[in-house]
Design an enzyme around this catalytic site. Sequence first.
Site, PDB file in Angstrom:
ATOM      1  N   GLU A 153       0.821  -0.796  -0.321  1.00 11.90           N
ATOM      2  CA  GLU A 153       0.170   0.273   0.066  1.00 11.90           C
ATOM      3  C   GLU A 153       0.520   1.112  -0.690  1.00 11.90           C
ATOM      4  O   GLU A 153       2.285   1.222   1.028  1.00 11.90           O
ATOM      5  CB  GLU A 153      -0.572  -0.847   1.056  1.00 11.90           C
ATOM      6  CG  GLU A 153      -1.535   1.607   1.707  1.00 11.90           C
ATOM      7  CD  GLU A 153      -3.062   0.955   2.601  1.00 11.90           C
ATOM      8  OE1 GLU A 153      -2.060   0.337   3.601  1.00 11.90           O
ATOM      9  OE2 GLU A 153      -3.197   1.546   3.242  1.00 11.90           O
ATOM     10  N   LYS A 169      -9.401   1.081  -1.674  1.00 13.14           N
ATOM     11  CA  LYS A 169      -9.755   0.837  -0.810  1.00 13.14           C
ATOM     12  C   LYS A 169     -10.602   0.690   0.224  1.00 13.14           C
ATOM     13  O   LYS A 169     -11.204   1.946  -0.173  1.00 13.14           O
ATOM     14  CB  LYS A 169      -8.986   1.503   0.661  1.00 13.14           C
ATOM     15  CG  LYS A 169      -8.247   1.056   2.183  1.00 13.14           C
ATOM     16  CD  LYS A 169      -7.508   1.694   2.717  1.00 13.14           C
ATOM     17  CE  LYS A 169      -7.223   1.270   3.771  1.00 13.14           C
ATOM     18  NZ  LYS A 169      -5.462   1.926   4.787  1.00 13.14           N
ATOM     19  N   CYS A 182      -5.177  -3.547   3.037  1.00  8.41           N
ATOM     20  CA  CYS A 182      -4.373  -3.736   4.234  1.00  8.41           C
ATOM     21  C   CYS A 182      -6.307  -3.471   5.565  1.00  8.41           C
ATOM     22  O   CYS A 182      -7.002  -4.549   5.218  1.00  8.41           O
ATOM     23  CB  CYS A 182      -3.955  -2.202   5.066  1.00  8.41           C
ATOM     24  SG  CYS A 182      -3.107  -2.369   6.196  1.00  8.41           S
TER      25      CYS A 182
HETATM   26  N1  GLN Z   1      -5.992  -2.150  10.910  1.00 10.87           N
HETATM   27  C1  GLN Z   1      -4.980  -2.074  10.251  1.00 10.87           C
HETATM   28  C2  GLN Z   1      -3.551  -1.828  11.171  1.00 10.87           C
HETATM   29  O1  GLN Z   1      -3.993  -1.905  12.336  1.00 10.87           O
HETATM   30  C3  GLN Z   1      -5.221  -1.098   9.059  1.00 10.87           C
HETATM   31  C4  GLN Z   1      -3.860  -0.431   8.796  1.00 10.87           C
HETATM   32  C5  GLN Z   1      -3.621   0.368   6.729  1.00 10.87           C
HETATM   33  O2  GLN Z   1      -4.910   0.884   6.159  1.00 10.87           O
HETATM   34  N2  GLN Z   1      -2.702   0.934   6.560  1.00 10.87           N
HETATM   35  O3  GLN Z   1      -2.051  -1.927  10.585  1.00 10.87           O
END
Ligand code: GLN
Length: 425
Positions: free
Chosen positions: A65, A141, A193
């Site tokens: 990402e 996303k 993510c």
């Molecule tokens: N749930 C992910 C974390 O806690 C979210 C991070 C992201 O979306 N970049 O790292």
Amino acid sequence: MGLKLMFSMSNSARTLSVSLRIAIVQLNPQIGQVKQNIERAWELVHRLRESISKDKAPDLVLFPEFALTGYNFHSREHILPYTSVRNEGPSINLAKEVSRLFKCYTVIGYPERDDQDVEPVLYNSAAVTDPTGQQVFNYRKSFLYYTDDDWGCQENPLGFQSFPLHFKNRARNVSEDSSELEDVTLRTGFGICMDLSPYKFEAPFYDFEFATYNIDQRNELIICPMAWLHSASVTKNSEPATAASAKLEAIQEAIKKEGIPACGSQGNYQFNLNNSDVTPRIGRESVSSESEYNELDKPDMSNVNYWILRFMPFLALKQRSSWLARSLEPLVADKGKRKSYMGASLTSQWEFRNRNAIVLMGNRCGIEDANTVFAGSSGIYKFNGKFADVETDIDSLNKSVELLGNLGKGLEGVLLRDVTFEVTR
Ligand code: GLN
């Protein structure tokens, strides 16, 4: 033989064995250093190319990402100079070139600006380029993290999405024991993510929205560019100020102990190219939850276990045999939102039984703002659809998930694996 012939004549499902070569590039991009970030990305790609023979090029290369821009943007003004419209900008250009170099698919995360409205709309996106170097898909996303909210990121209006990827000569018909290679188009899901987490961290944990979507779509390949945090990070809204300052100190300590710059390690590359280098299973109970930021060349098993848990609908679980279809009815019939719940449906105890899926997680590593430590540990997992009657674990000890390989938590590098799995057509 006669039986096999009958099967093929009666037009019944054919089982194809698919073999793909996957590369994941793990990077520590820093904001404001796009040029240097790109240089290291290319250095990794070139060193990968030098270490493999020409006929062994990857079929797919996954980047994290926001792979080239860095992640912790704090406002719209902050991120705007780093955004690109789809099909333009450094991230898509890199993806196109990598695709042409290896004749492969490339997936890369980047900050997207949609200029169609008067005020540009911003998204956290992943571009997909095909082996000819054309951008064929753009995923935005769906579930946003606090940091995405800080710069005014918009949710994907379409929600989770799938897109078929076509691989030439990568399948073999095992029902007919054929040695001939044929093309295969794989049902492929994309998630960035936070898409793996409960919506806004507020939805019920056991909804497993992303995994359930992929079960219901019968996806066979699931591709996740990520910037997932290590538990050493100080996060917004998650802890009292006293704990936060102790954590900040601990990060400084770790940086000193590891002898790395404040932004974490860059240029100390880890190449993990050996199929036999599978990740040892370490269950949740043997991993301390307060995992320290050390042993940067080893995966962060507390996150690996957590990611596997988020794919619970894909895991064999003996417990499912005691779930009654009747008790699932209100959960599954829920306005057509999902066809299964925790992997079970009204017609099948375990929807994924006897299916296969490959999950790719390309995470970033490094440190931003002295408070955000990323977890690295990019990995390749195969869910094998077996062991339904014996497995009870909901972590890496569960044998229905094969840990084909992971990079370390804190080093840039490349993970390369040959994956073989079965699909029916
Ligand atoms: N749930 C992910 C974390 O806690 C979210 C991070 C992201 O979306 N970049 O790292």
